[in-house]
Design a protein around this motif. Structure first.
Motif, PDB file in Angstrom:
ATOM      1  N   PRO A 101      41.844  40.213  19.179  1.00 45.95           N
ATOM      2  CA  PRO A 101      41.812  38.740  19.186  1.00 45.95           C
ATOM      3  C   PRO A 101      43.145  38.095  19.539  1.00 45.95           C
ATOM      4  N   LEU A 102      44.223  38.550  18.930  1.00 45.96           N
ATOM      5  CA  LEU A 102      45.520  37.927  19.192  1.00 45.96           C
ATOM      6  C   LEU A 102      46.022  38.212  20.604  1.00 45.96           C
ATOM      7  N   ALA A 127      40.922  29.827  26.109  1.00 40.46           N
ATOM      8  CA  ALA A 127      41.210  31.206  25.718  1.00 40.46           C
ATOM      9  C   ALA A 127      40.540  31.562  24.396  1.00 40.46           C
ATOM     10  N   VAL A 128      40.585  30.658  23.433  1.00 41.23           N
ATOM     11  CA  VAL A 128      39.943  30.910  22.138  1.00 41.23           C
ATOM     12  C   VAL A 128      38.426  31.008  22.297  1.00 41.23           C
ATOM     13  N   VAL A 129      37.837  30.107  23.073  1.00 40.12           N
ATOM     14  CA  VAL A 129      36.385  30.141  23.289  1.00 40.12           C
ATOM     15  C   VAL A 129      35.983  31.426  24.016  1.00 40.12           C
ATOM     16  N   ALA A 130      36.733  31.801  25.056  1.00 39.10           N
ATOM     17  CA  ALA A 130      36.412  33.011  25.815  1.00 39.10           C
ATOM     18  C   ALA A 130      36.566  34.258  24.950  1.00 39.10           C
ATOM     19  N   THR A 132      36.377  34.456  21.674  1.00 43.38           N
ATOM     20  CA  THR A 132      35.300  34.446  20.678  1.00 43.38           C
ATOM     21  C   THR A 132      33.985  34.902  21.298  1.00 43.38           C
ATOM     22  N   ALA A 133      33.690  34.440  22.510  1.00 43.62           N
ATOM     23  CA  ALA A 133      32.454  34.853  23.181  1.00 43.62           C
ATOM     24  C   ALA A 133      32.449  36.348  23.464  1.00 43.62           C
ATOM     25  N   VAL A 134      33.566  36.873  23.936  1.00 42.63           N
ATOM     26  CA  VAL A 134      33.656  38.319  24.196  1.00 42.63           C
ATOM     27  C   VAL A 134      33.527  39.093  22.893  1.00 42.63           C
ATOM     28  N   ALA A 139      31.576  43.097  20.015  1.00 44.72           N
ATOM     29  CA  ALA A 139      31.730  43.621  18.661  1.00 44.72           C
ATOM     30  C   ALA A 139      30.498  43.386  17.806  1.00 44.72           C
ATOM     31  N   GLN A 140      29.897  42.218  17.915  1.00 41.04           N
ATOM     32  CA  GLN A 140      28.784  41.893  17.032  1.00 41.04           C
ATOM     33  C   GLN A 140      27.427  42.307  17.608  1.00 41.04           C
ATOM     34  N   LEU A 141      27.160  41.961  18.869  1.00 41.15           N
ATOM     35  CA  LEU A 141      25.851  42.223  19.452  1.00 41.15           C
ATOM     36  C   LEU A 141      25.705  43.659  19.955  1.00 41.15           C
ATOM     37  N   LEU A 142      26.680  44.138  20.719  1.00 42.50           N
ATOM     38  CA  LEU A 142      26.589  45.476  21.311  1.00 42.50           C
ATOM     39  C   LEU A 142      27.231  46.566  20.455  1.00 42.50           C
ATOM     40  N   HIS A 143      27.886  46.192  19.373  1.00 50.24           N
ATOM     41  CA  HIS A 143      28.533  47.131  18.445  1.00 50.24           C
ATOM     42  C   HIS A 143      29.579  48.007  19.134  1.00 50.24           C
TER      43      HIS A 143
END
Length: 156
Positions: A101-102, A127-130, A132-134, A139-143
Motif C-alpha cells: 500500500p505505501l 493514487a489512493v483510489v487506484a 485501493t482498487a488493486v 488481495a480480497q477477491l482473488l486472494h
C-alpha cells in the motif's frame, strides 16, 4: 509513428494467445474452482477478442500499415522510460520492506504528478483510489498475497 489497427490488433491477439498457452500449465488452488492460471487466461482471452476486433476494423478501413505522424522528442521519451523502469525497480526492492500500500501510493502519486502536472492533491487522490482498487481486486477477491508491510496492524 502510427500503425494500422490491423497491425495493432494482430500483435494484441498474438500476445493474448501466448498468454493463454503460457498459463495453461498453472495448477488450480486447493479447494478452489479457479487457480493461478485463471486471471492470465481471462486477460489473454480479452486480448485475443479485442485484438481480433481491431484486425477486422483495420482491414475494413484499408489504411496504410505504418505511417509517420510526427517526430518523437527523444529527451521526454527517455525520461518517461527511465521513470517507469525506476518505479518498477523501487517497487520490487521496497515492497517486501515497506509493503504494497505505501509503496504503490507513493510511486503512483509521483508518476501521476510527473506525467499530468495537475497538482499533488489530485495525484494523491487518484493514487489512493487506484491502490485501493488493486488491493481489493487482488488481495480480497482473488486472494493473491500482497505484502501489507508497515500497515499490517491497520489492515488486519
Amino acid at each position: 509513428m502510427r500503425t494500422c489497427d490491423a497491425v495493432s490488433g494482430t500483435i494484441a491477439a498474438a500476445l493474448g494467445a501466448a498468454l493463454i498457452v503460457a498459463s495453461a500449465d498453472l495448477s488450480p488452488l486447493p479447494r478452489q474452482v479457479y487457480g493461478a492460471g485463471t486471471f492470465p487466461k481471462v486477460v489473454g482471452a480479452l486480448l485475443l477478442l479485442m485484438g481480433g476486433l481491431l484486425v477486422i476494423k483495420g482491414l475494413r478501413q484499408r489504411q496504410a500499415w505504418v505511417r509517420w505522424s510526427s517526430k518523437v522528442a527523444g529527451r521526454p521519451f527517455l525520461l518517461a522510460l527511465a521513470a517507469v523502469v525506476t518505479s518498477v525497480v523501487v517497487y520490487v526492492v521496497l515492497t517486501p520492506l515497506v509493503g504494497f500500500p505505501l509503496v504503490a501510493v507513493t510511486l503512483l502519486t509521483l508518476l501521476f504528478r510527473a506525467y499530468h502536472r495537475r497538482g499533488w492533491g489530485r495525484a494523491l487522490l487518484i493514487a489512493v483510489v487506484a491502490t485501493t482498487a488493486v488491493w481489493m481486486l487482488f488481495a480480497q477477491l482473488l486472494h493473491v498475497p500482497l505484502e501489507p508491510g508497515l500497515l499490517e496492524q491497520v489492515l488486519y
